[in-house]
Write a protein that holds these residues in place. Structure first.
Motif, mmCIF file in Angstrom:
data_model
loop_
_atom_site.group_PDB
_atom_site.id
_atom_site.type_symbol
_atom_site.label_atom_id
_atom_site.label_comp_id
_atom_site.label_asym_id
_atom_site.label_seq_id
_atom_site.Cartn_x
_atom_site.Cartn_y
_atom_site.Cartn_z
ATOM 1 N N PHE A 96 1.107 -0.544 7.692
ATOM 2 C CA PHE A 96 0.005 0.357 7.407
ATOM 3 C C PHE A 96 -0.988 0.370 8.565
ATOM 4 C CE2 PHE A 96 -4.035 1.620 5.562
ATOM 5 C CZ PHE A 96 -3.677 2.740 4.827
ATOM 6 N N CYS A 99 0.468 5.680 0.783
ATOM 7 C CA CYS A 99 -0.371 6.719 1.377
ATOM 8 C C CYS A 99 0.101 8.069 0.859
ATOM 9 C CB CYS A 99 -0.299 6.678 2.899
ATOM 10 S SG CYS A 99 -1.357 7.923 3.700
ATOM 11 N N PRO A 153 -5.717 4.343 1.196
ATOM 12 C CA PRO A 153 -4.517 3.689 0.657
ATOM 13 C C PRO A 153 -4.524 3.700 -0.869
ATOM 14 C CG PRO A 153 -6.069 2.053 1.419
ATOM 15 C CD PRO A 153 -6.655 3.387 1.801
ATOM 16 N N LYS A 171 0.855 -1.192 0.000
ATOM 17 C CA LYS A 171 0.000 0.000 0.000
ATOM 18 C C LYS A 171 0.884 1.232 0.000
ATOM 19 C CE LYS A 171 -3.982 -1.960 2.465
ATOM 20 N NZ LYS A 171 -3.459 -3.345 2.543
#
Length: 736
Positions: A175, A163, A190, A161
């Protein structure tokens, strides 16, 4: 997509773009590369990040405040308060130094210096679209391998992921750890893992606000605050949506055209590849030819060197032989040897007859030896100055030895090029152009329907000199002409195209006939009868003296010696801009001759013979076509207006005083349509219409020129062979 890597390489580092910035010249460069280039140029402190965000992706979420990445646009009421309070640039506000430093950036793509302004890199936009393209390209070709989590302890796991708010990549565990449930960070959405975090929208580098408009004048995206500042006052500003749609439509249209002509592109590629092959072969042949010529020069020099050395060798041997003989003669004069020893032995002879017999010849030899001693001089010079070569001219020629160059594109002399009965084209070569042996003149009409296939030009080959005559052009047409030179090296480039308008009707050739109505005291006609000058005499002086009491001024008239009875005719003339009052036009020959015999005078402005009543007879006269049509010229101006010269005859009444004036062109053209009974006055240079008026064509019509005061008229010379002189008497033309 796999073949466009060249478009995604930074011109500085030759690697894929990383946070590219858009320079004012529309080229792109990595932000880090731009900072490095500015540092090399000596600019310190001007490499700020345009997005005002950390450039390192390793910055942890704990070091940044969420408020830094969520700035909202100002509310309308706040914007109004800022404007009312004088926000922005206004007189009296200090903007730092009196002479702010202007930062110049050397663009590596266009090799030119572009101005960045006072803020340097901080005033540039990031090219987010290019960043997205680079990222998609990386994913398509799997460049760089897997993206690792930036928060894991070594060894890091593969990131799953990303951000945008935290500007970091995470694995699943990290995360969850850095986005705990129930906190504000848990609301972060995300994204896919990436190494390049971009803002959600393009931000203004000056105010850190989202751009919403596009300034067409500056060709720059602006925000709401930029829009209301004086910097863009009076500029054409449009919403960014309109600019986006317009530019997208243009780009789509151009791209559709290119994609729809792939066969043409492929054909041109094949043609270019064939040209490359021909270039390689021709280049190799040129090298061989140059090498052969240089070897030939070397062979000639070697042959000349051998002959010169042989001449020096023969001269040297001759001198050495003469010097050796002289040395032997002098050695014989030494005591006890040679001639001296022989003479000493002869002197010992006591028999007188024998002595006389032997000493007579010996005495001659001794006398010559004595004279040689007294006037000693070497039998040959040791200098070879007469064998020196003067190769200055040859060395200069060898130094200037260069390839033959084709002539440069000629420059057409537009001041001397014109179209009349024929087209006269004049040109010259640029100052430093190689000479041309001859020229090729090409011309074509532009007002004919286009034929399928390439444009077809008519040619005149091997034109000597710098001018050409194109005979029998079509009337009322537009011709485009061009020229190129040729010498031993081949044909040069074409000149720029020149467009020429041909006269609207066949050219009428005539001379001036001063036997009707011309005053020999005031009019002077040239010997070739193509120019006339009016000299103001005593009547004009008296008129000036008695201007307030009213006076009469005589009109001097000159006619052409040819009358027109059918068809369309055109002629041109030049009027001296300093002329006081000149009338150029046409009229019925019979009416003009009647006017000569009893010509009414032109009166002063204070006297008007018109009664001022609008009678029915006057109306009938206005409706009928007048026997004269003149254009009034005075003091470098042409008088135009309602009622203009259509109703003007020799009485000088040129319509209302409210007529407008236009500047006098270099040449005036008159076009007579006998069947339609119309006369058109034109600018003979641009063929722009000045005036069109009716004319009574019930009889022969001839050109006429009227003078009041000083003035001069010059008929335009025919381009081709001058016609035979004709004289018209009573409406019939005959050869002189």
């Amino acid at each position: 997509m796999k073949n466009m890597e060249k478009e995604l390489l930074c011109p500085v580092c030759q690697e894929m773009y990383k946070q590219p910035l858009v320079l004012p010249c529309t080229h792109n460069v990595c932000q880090a590369c731009a900072r490095e280039v500015l540092g090399q140029q000596g600019y310190i402190g001007h490499g700020g990040d345009p997005s005002s965000e950390p450039t390192s992706p390793a910055s942890t979420p704990s070091t940044r405040s969420p408020r830094l990445s969520r700035r909202t646009l100002p509310k309308p009421d706040r914007l109004d308060r800022l404007l009312k309070s004088g926000f922005g640039t206004y007189p009296g506000r200090k903007r730092g130094a009196l002479h702010p430093q202007v930062i110049m950036f050397p663009c590596p793509a266009c090799q030119g210096d572009v101005e960045l302004g006072e803020r340097g890199l901080a005033g540039l936009f990031r090219n987010l679209t290019l960043e997205r393209v680079v990222e998609r390209y990386r994913q398509s070709v799997s460049v760089g391998g897997a993206i690792l989590c930036q928060l894991c302890k070594p060894p890091p796991l593969e990131a799953t992921k990303g951000c945008t708010e935290c500007r970091a990549t995470f694995c699943n565990e990290c995360f969850k750890l850095f986005h705990p449930w129930g906190t504000q960070k848990a609301q972060h959405e995300p994204t896919l893992p990436t190494l390049s975090f971009r803002p959600k929208g393009l931000m203004c580098p000056d105010h850190k606000e989202e751009v919403t408009h596009y300034c067409k004048t500056c060709q720059r995206l602006v925000c709401q605050l930029c829009r209301v500042r004086r910097t863009h006052s009076g500029h054409k500003i449009t919403p960014v949506l309109n600019a986006y749609q317009a530019l997208k439509d243009k780009l789509t249209k151009s791209l559709t055209y290119i994609l729809g002509n792939q066969d043409t592109v492929q054909t041109q590629i094949c043609e270019l590849e064939e040209t490359v092959r021909h270039t390689e072969v021709s280049g190799q042949q040129a090298k061989e030819e140059v090498s052969q010529l240089v070897r030939s020069l070397g062979a000639v020099l070697e042959e000349k060197r051998a002959s010169l050395l042989q001449a020096i060798e023969e001269c040297q041997q001759e001198r050495l032989a003469r010097l050796s003989a002289q040395i032997q003669e002098h050695r014989s004069l030494l005591d006890g040897s040679g001639l001296v020893g022989y003479a000493q032995e002869v002197l010992k002879e006591t028999d007188q007859p024998c002595f006389v017999q032997a000493a007579k010849q010996l005495h001659n030899r001794i006398a010559r030896a004595t004279e040689a001693l007294q006037t000693f001089r070497p039998a040959a010079s040791s200098s070879f100055r007469h064998c020196q070569l003067d190769v200055g001219r040859e060395l200069k020629l060898l130094t200037e030895l260069n390839f033959l160059r084709v002539p440069e594109a000629p420059v057409i002399d537009t001041q001397r090029t014109f179209a009349y009965d024929q087209i006269f084209l004049c040109w010259r070569l640029p100052p430093h152009s190689p000479p041309a042996w001859h020229y090729t003149v090409e011309f074509r009409r532009t007002d004919v329907p286009a034929q399928p296939g390439p444009t077809r030009w008519q040619r005149r080959e091997e034109v000597r000199g710098t001018s050409a005559l194109l005979e029998n052009p079509d009337t009322g047409s537009v011709y485009v002409l061009r020229v190129r030179g040729c010498n031993k090296a081949g044909y040069g480039e074409y000149s720029e195209d020149v467009h020429l308008h041909t006269p609207p009707a066949p050219v009428l050739h005539f001379f001036l006939d001063g036997r009707w109505g011309a005053s020999r005291e005031r009019l002077a006609i040239s010997k070739d009868q193509r120019a006339v000058r009016s000299v103001p005499g005593l009547p004009l002086l008296l008129a000036a003296e008695r201007l307030l009491t009213g006076c009469h001024l005589s009109v001097d008239v000159v006619l052409g010696d040819v009358a027109v009875t059918q068809g369309r005719s055109y002629w041109a003339c030049a009027v001296d801009p300093a002329s006081y009052l000149v009338k150029v036009g046409v009229g019925l020959e019979s009416k003009l001759q009647e006017s000569f015999q009893g010509a009414p005078d032109v009166i002063s402005p204070r006297y008007d013979p018109d009664s001022g009543h609008d009678s029915g007879a006057e109306d009938a006269t206005v409706e009928a076509s007048p026997p004269f049509a003149f254009l009034t010229i005075g003091m470098g101006k042409i008088l135009l207006g309602s009622g203009a010269s259509a109703n003007a005859g020799l009485t000088g009444r040129d319509g209302p005083a409210a007529g407008c004036t236009v500047p006098l062109p270099p040449r005036l053209g008159i076009c007579l349509d006998y069947e339609r009974g119309r006369v058109s006055f034109l600018d003979a240079v641009s063929f722009r219409g000045l005036l069109e008026c009716p004319l009574d064509c019930s009889g022969p019509v001839c050109p006429a020129f009227c003078f009041i005061g000083g003035g001069a008229v010059q008929l335009q010379e025919p381009v081709g062979t001058k016609p035979e002189r004709k004289v018209t008497i009573g409406g019939f033309a005959k050869l002189d």
